[in-house]
Design an enzyme around this catalytic site. Structure first.
Site, PDB file in Angstrom:
ATOM      1  CG  ASP A  79      -1.586   5.686   2.833  1.00 31.04           C
ATOM      2  OD1 ASP A  79      -1.868   5.417   1.661  1.00 31.04           O
ATOM      3  OD2 ASP A  79      -2.416   6.201   3.623  1.00 31.04           O
ATOM      4  CG  ASP A  80      -0.064   8.948   0.618  1.00 28.59           C
ATOM      5  OD1 ASP A  80      -0.017   8.885  -0.623  1.00 28.59           O
ATOM      6  OD2 ASP A  80      -1.067   8.611   1.275  1.00 28.59           O
ATOM      7  CG  HIS A 113      -7.704   3.364  -0.216  1.00 26.42           C
ATOM      8  ND1 HIS A 113      -7.008   2.789  -1.230  1.00 26.42           N
ATOM      9  CD2 HIS A 113      -6.820   4.173   0.449  1.00 26.42           C
ATOM     10  CE1 HIS A 113      -5.746   3.231  -1.208  1.00 26.42           C
ATOM     11  NE2 HIS A 113      -5.605   4.068  -0.195  1.00 26.42           N
ATOM     12  CG  HIS A 124      -1.940   1.068   1.274  1.00 24.55           C
ATOM     13  ND1 HIS A 124      -3.151   0.923   1.930  1.00 24.55           N
ATOM     14  CD2 HIS A 124      -1.934   2.328   0.772  1.00 24.55           C
ATOM     15  CE1 HIS A 124      -3.840   2.052   1.819  1.00 24.55           C
ATOM     16  NE2 HIS A 124      -3.108   2.924   1.127  1.00 24.55           N
ATOM     17  CG  HIS A 133      -1.363   6.190  -2.475  1.00 20.60           C
ATOM     18  ND1 HIS A 133      -2.524   6.007  -3.192  1.00 20.60           N
ATOM     19  CD2 HIS A 133      -1.623   5.719  -1.224  1.00 20.60           C
ATOM     20  CE1 HIS A 133      -3.447   5.477  -2.424  1.00 20.60           C
ATOM     21  NE2 HIS A 133      -2.925   5.285  -1.210  1.00 20.60           N
ATOM     22  CD  GLU A 191      -7.599   6.483   4.662  1.00 23.78           C
ATOM     23  OE1 GLU A 191      -8.158   6.448   3.547  1.00 23.78           O
ATOM     24  OE2 GLU A 191      -6.518   7.079   4.855  1.00 23.78           O
TER      25      GLU A 191
HETATM   26  N1  ADE Z   1      -4.643   8.742  -1.802  1.00 22.08           N
HETATM   27  C1  ADE Z   1      -3.415   8.798  -1.311  1.00 22.08           C
HETATM   28  N2  ADE Z   1      -3.396   8.405  -0.034  1.00 22.08           N
HETATM   29  C2  ADE Z   1      -4.658   8.072   0.293  1.00 22.08           C
HETATM   30  C3  ADE Z   1      -5.294   7.586   1.465  1.00 22.08           C
HETATM   31  N3  ADE Z   1      -4.633   7.347   2.595  1.00 22.08           N
HETATM   32  N4  ADE Z   1      -6.628   7.374   1.419  1.00 22.08           N
HETATM   33  C4  ADE Z   1      -7.317   7.616   0.304  1.00 22.08           C
HETATM   34  N5  ADE Z   1      -6.778   8.073  -0.812  1.00 22.08           N
HETATM   35  C5  ADE Z   1      -5.449   8.297  -0.834  1.00 22.08           C
HETATM   36 ZN    ZN Z   2      -3.767   4.786   0.599  1.00 22.46          ZN
END
Ligand code: ADE
Ligand code: ZN
Length: 336
Positions: free
Chosen positions: A279-280, A198, A18, A20, A201
């Site tokens: 994630d990011d 997703h 996971h 991005h 969350e």
């Molecule tokens: N796009 C990038 N990170 C995300 C996240 N945590 N949840 C939903 N969309 C995303």
């Molecule tokens: Zn994500």
């Protein structure tokens, strides 16, 4: 008090499921690309960029994330972005990564689909050759946009079908339930794509049920709210449906107030196939190794827990059985 070092975590081979790729855009590269592409950013310098990364919710993050992605214009930019991420993987002993990309974030600005995927693919091929890291691409649809736009993106992806393992669903969750995308997921399945989404969350457990039943996905991204519905938690355990959990992300986006409150250990104790992911990472304060390390400290994870998490990352991956078995055996032989 368990004392597990960063080196012990590094010794474990890990898969990331996971991530991005647009969320691995570090402020330094953002500034460099803005200059290279003649783009005026909202921020004057690195400290202004970093100061903006104070999020109160998923949406407050997404607004800044889409703004940052505007510096990505040319194939070379997508190459540089991906290469930098792979170097972090090498540092953390991430040997396999299943990487999200958001085509609509770029095609809606007039960047051709081919430009994006050629840049990503070239870096991933080099990553395999020079760093020994295997990877798959997962094309994510933006759920705040209409299903018709996702259909258009699916169409644009078909010439590159062999480079894309699966599809995903991301962006603003609440108000955009998975069922909005039932038909496009069905169409993608017909083309042979695997699928993830997703769900849970910020959205409720019902969204996780919908993602499973309407979209027929193979694993759930985040899914942390599943414990609010005992029947759902039991279903995930029994069916071995994986969750790609992103602990530092959840704290940055205020899903949990602090990492000590995170339910990762409870998910594992419930027998759910949970994995750790970043994630990011450029926005949330750490790549995969840092997520493992911070969780170890805050949740008191043992080496045994870490071995389970690393093993889960391969079990939950889309790798073929022989490659899963290879990594699982290596992890099994690391002392607890
Ligand atoms: N796009 C990038 N990170 C995300 C996240 N945590 N949840 C939903 N969309 C995303
Ligand atoms: Zn994500």
């Amino acid at each position: 008090m368990i004392n597990i070092s960063k080196d012990q975590i590094k010794k474990l081979p890990k898969a990331e499921l996971h991530l991005h790729i647009e969320g691995s855009l570090e402020p330094e590269l953002m500034m460099k690309l803005a200059k290279r592409n003649n783009i005026t950013l909202k921020y004057k310098n690195l400290s202004e960029i970093r100061a903006a990364y104070q999020f109160t919710s998923l949406q407050s993050f997404l607004d800044i994330y889409y703004e940052g992605a505007k510096v990505l214009m040319h194939e070379e930019d997508f190459f540089d972005l991906t290469w930098d991420y792979l170097l972090h993987c090498k540092d953390d002993n991430v040997v396999h990564s299943e990487i999200f990309f958001d085509p609509q974030t770029h095609t809606d600005r007039g960047i051709p689909f081919a430009t994006v995927i050629h840049g990503l693919r070239r870096a991933l091929d080099l990553g395999k050759k020079e760093l020994g890291i295997s990877s798959y691409l997962i094309m994510s649809f933006l759920r705040h946009l209409p299903e018709a736009n996702a259909f258009k993106t699916l169409e644009q992806s078909l010439p590159f079908k062999d480079w894309i393992k699966g599809i995903g669903l991301d962006s603003s969750e609440v108000g955009h339930p998975p069922s909005k995308f039932t038909r496009v997921f069905e169409a993608a399945r017909q083309h042979g794509f695997l699928s993830v989404a997703h769900a849970g969350e910020e959205g409720p457990p019902e969204y996780i049920w919908e993602a499973l039943e309407s979209l027929k996905i193979q694993r759930i991204d985040h899914g942390i709210r599943c414990l609010e519905d005992p029947k759902l938690a039991q279903h995930l355990t029994r069916k071995r449906i994986p969750l790609t959990v992103c602990p530092l992300s959840n704290v940055k986006l205020k899903v949990f107030q602090k990492l000590d409150d995170h339910n990762l250990k409870k998910l594992l104790d419930a027998g759910i196939l949970a994995t750790i992911n970043s994630d990011d990472p450029a926005y949330f304060g750490g790549y995969l190794g840092e997520n493992y390390f911070q969780c170890t400290k805050s949740l008191g994870l043992s080496m045994r827990d870490l071995k389970v998490l690393a093993s889960n990352s391969f079990t939950a991956s889309f790798l073929p059985p022989n490659e899963k078995a290879h990594w699982l055996k290596i992890i099994e032989h690391i002392s607890a």
